[in-house]
Design an enzyme around this catalytic site. Structure first.
Site, short mmCIF file in Angstrom:
data_model
loop_
_atom_site.label_atom_id
_atom_site.label_comp_id
_atom_site.label_asym_id
_atom_site.label_seq_id
_atom_site.Cartn_x
_atom_site.Cartn_y
_atom_site.Cartn_z
CB SER A 1 -0.73 0.12 1.16
OG SER A 1 -1.44 1.24 1.48
CE1 TYR B 1 -4.38 -2.44 5.44
CE2 TYR B 1 -3.85 -0.15 5.06
CZ TYR B 1 -4.05 -1.50 4.51
OH TYR B 1 -4.16 -1.35 3.08
N1 LIG Z 1 -8.90 -0.48 -1.16
C1 LIG Z 1 -7.84 0.34 -0.78
O1 LIG Z 1 -7.91 1.55 -0.41
C2 LIG Z 1 -6.70 -0.28 -0.65
C3 LIG Z 1 -5.48 0.57 -0.67
C4 LIG Z 1 -4.28 0.00 -0.68
C5 LIG Z 1 -3.93 -1.32 -0.52
N2 LIG Z 1 -5.18 -2.03 -0.38
C6 LIG Z 1 -5.18 -3.63 -0.46
O2 LIG Z 1 -5.54 -4.20 -1.25
C7 LIG Z 1 -5.75 -5.60 -0.98
C8 LIG Z 1 -7.40 -5.87 -1.24
O3 LIG Z 1 -8.13 -4.97 -0.91
P1 LIG Z 1 -9.55 -4.69 -1.44
O4 LIG Z 1 -9.24 -3.11 -1.33
O5 LIG Z 1 -9.50 -5.28 -2.96
O6 LIG Z 1 -10.52 -4.86 -0.36
P2 LIG Z 1 -11.92 -5.85 -0.37
O7 LIG Z 1 -12.77 -5.59 -1.51
O8 LIG Z 1 -12.26 -5.56 0.93
O9 LIG Z 1 -11.26 -7.38 -0.51
C9 LIG Z 1 -10.46 -7.91 0.41
C10 LIG Z 1 -10.35 -9.35 0.16
O10 LIG Z 1 -9.46 -10.00 1.09
C11 LIG Z 1 -10.12 -11.26 1.33
N3 LIG Z 1 -9.97 -11.76 2.85
C12 LIG Z 1 -10.08 -11.10 3.97
N4 LIG Z 1 -9.70 -11.66 5.14
C13 LIG Z 1 -9.45 -13.14 4.48
C14 LIG Z 1 -9.26 -14.22 5.21
N5 LIG Z 1 -9.19 -14.38 6.40
N6 LIG Z 1 -9.11 -15.35 4.23
C15 LIG Z 1 -9.36 -15.27 2.92
N7 LIG Z 1 -9.49 -14.11 2.37
C16 LIG Z 1 -9.59 -12.97 3.05
C17 LIG Z 1 -11.73 -11.01 1.20
O11 LIG Z 1 -12.39 -12.27 0.81
P3 LIG Z 1 -13.39 -12.81 1.92
O12 LIG Z 1 -14.11 -11.75 2.53
O13 LIG Z 1 -14.12 -13.72 1.00
O14 LIG Z 1 -12.60 -13.89 2.72
C18 LIG Z 1 -11.76 -9.98 -0.05
O15 LIG Z 1 -11.69 -10.89 -1.38
C19 LIG Z 1 -5.57 -5.61 0.71
O16 LIG Z 1 -4.58 -6.32 0.71
C20 LIG Z 1 -5.65 -4.30 0.89
O17 LIG Z 1 -4.91 -3.97 2.27
C21 LIG Z 1 -6.25 -1.62 -0.54
#
Ligand SMILES: NC(=O)c1ccc[n+]([C@@H]2O[C@H](COP(=O)([O-])OP(=O)(O)OC[C@H]3O[C@@H](n4cnc5c(N)ncnc54)[C@H](OP(=O)(O)O)[C@@H]3O)[C@@H](O)[C@H]2O)c1
Length: 256
Positions: free
Chosen positions: A134, A147
């Site tokens: 991130s 985080y």
């Molecule tokens: N969105 C942002 O602003 C942002 C910015 C920088 C970095 N990121 C990073 O990008 C990545 C993806 O996030 P996103 O923004 O796409 O969020 P999201 O839409 O909430 O997706 C998160 C994913 O992680 C999975 N997950 C969470 N806990 C889990 C567990 N215990 N076991 C297996 N899968 C799990 C969820 O699947 P299930 O619920 O089906 O388990 C979901 O598919 C993350 O690492 C996040 O930190 C996001």
């Protein structure tokens, strides 16, 4: 190619699955929500790929071991450690159980899967490991302190491994998105924060496309989007203390 994506049931992970599907790849889709994983599989197949659904909770060591057994006979060419979540609030008030679970998913699972698949890739003769870090990886973040710290780990770990695993023909890429419209903000209780109320928040398909282009071109560090790239560059010109103070202001409740 066989591509394993954790967190393929939503957001950035799901969009990355679609991009690999367009190349005709075989996707191993990991997450807890089986229904949403089957939805991803459906759209992967519509885009010319194939997929299996692997509904495992990687926040639990036993389930990671089961996932590793389930994939024993499938040589994974690309591992994408994307699953992760955050939590907003004052550290003194936030729920410890959620934060320890965050460390389990964002750090422990990522480390466990990286070791297991790096060993397999060494035997296979190479591969790619993509770690979703991130822009929060670059400094501390008050009101999301755990985080930000997990993402600092991901970046540091990935940069070290990129160097260490290169002789085995294993390419490691850290991807550092900035704030992106997904379920992330809701899961992290970010509704009151000013973080997602700014203009210019990116959408998940664009973040996925820029990430995909970067790691498929062999980059070690990918920062999707011009404003995120400029932001990370600018962090060089402020003291660490100042960066933390500015982040605190940015993340404070929007009505303050
Ligand atoms: N969105 C942002 O602003 C942002 C910015 C920088 C970095 N990121 C990073 O990008 C990545 C993806 O996030 P996103 O923004 O796409 O969020 P999201 O839409 O909430 O997706 C998160 C994913 O992680 C999975 N997950 C969470 N806990 C889990 C567990 N215990 N076991 C297996 N899968 C799990 C969820 O699947 P299930 O619920 O089906 O388990 C979901 O598919 C993350 O690492 C996040 O930190 C996001």
């Amino acid at each position: 190619m066989n591509v394993l994506i954790t967190g393929a049931s939503a957001g950035i992970g799901r969009e990355l699955a679609y991009l690999h599907a367009e190349q005709g790849d075989h996707l191993l889709l990991v997450g807890r929500n089986a229904e949403q994983l089957f939805e991803t599989k459906h759209f992967v197949e519509q885009r010319g790929g194939s997929a299996v659904v692997l509904p495992y909770d990687i926040g639990q060591s036993l389930q990671i071991k089961a996932l590793l057994r389930a994939t024993e006979n499938t040589p994974v060419d690309i591992l994408i450690n994307n699953a992760g979540f955050g939590l907003y609030g004052e550290f003194i008030e936030t729920d410890l159980a959620r934060e320890l679970n965050m460390i389990d998913v964002n750090i422990r699972a990522l480390t466990h899967l990286t070791k297991a698949f790096a060993r397999r890739m060494k035997i296979q003769g190479g591969g790619r490991i993509i770690q979703i870090a991130s822009t929060s990886s670059f400094h501390g973040g008050p009101l999301m302190s755990v985080y930000y710290a997990t993402k600092a780990y991901v970046l540091s770990f990935s940069e070290a491994l990129a160097d260490e695993l290169a002789p085995y023909n294993i390419q490691v890429t850290a991807v550092c998105p900035g704030a992106t419209h997904t379920d992330f903000a809701k899961t992290a209780d970010l509704a009151t924060s000013g973080l997602f109320k700014r203009p210019g928040i990116m959408d998940a398909p664009t973040v996925a496309q820029l990430s995909f282009d970067g790691y498929m071109n062999g980059k070690t560090l990918v920062i999707p989007g011009r404003s995120n790239t400029v932001y990370v560059f600018m962090t060089r010109f402020f003291s660490r203390r100042k960066l933390v103070q500015m982040t605190h202001q940015l993340q404070a409740p929007a009505n303050h």
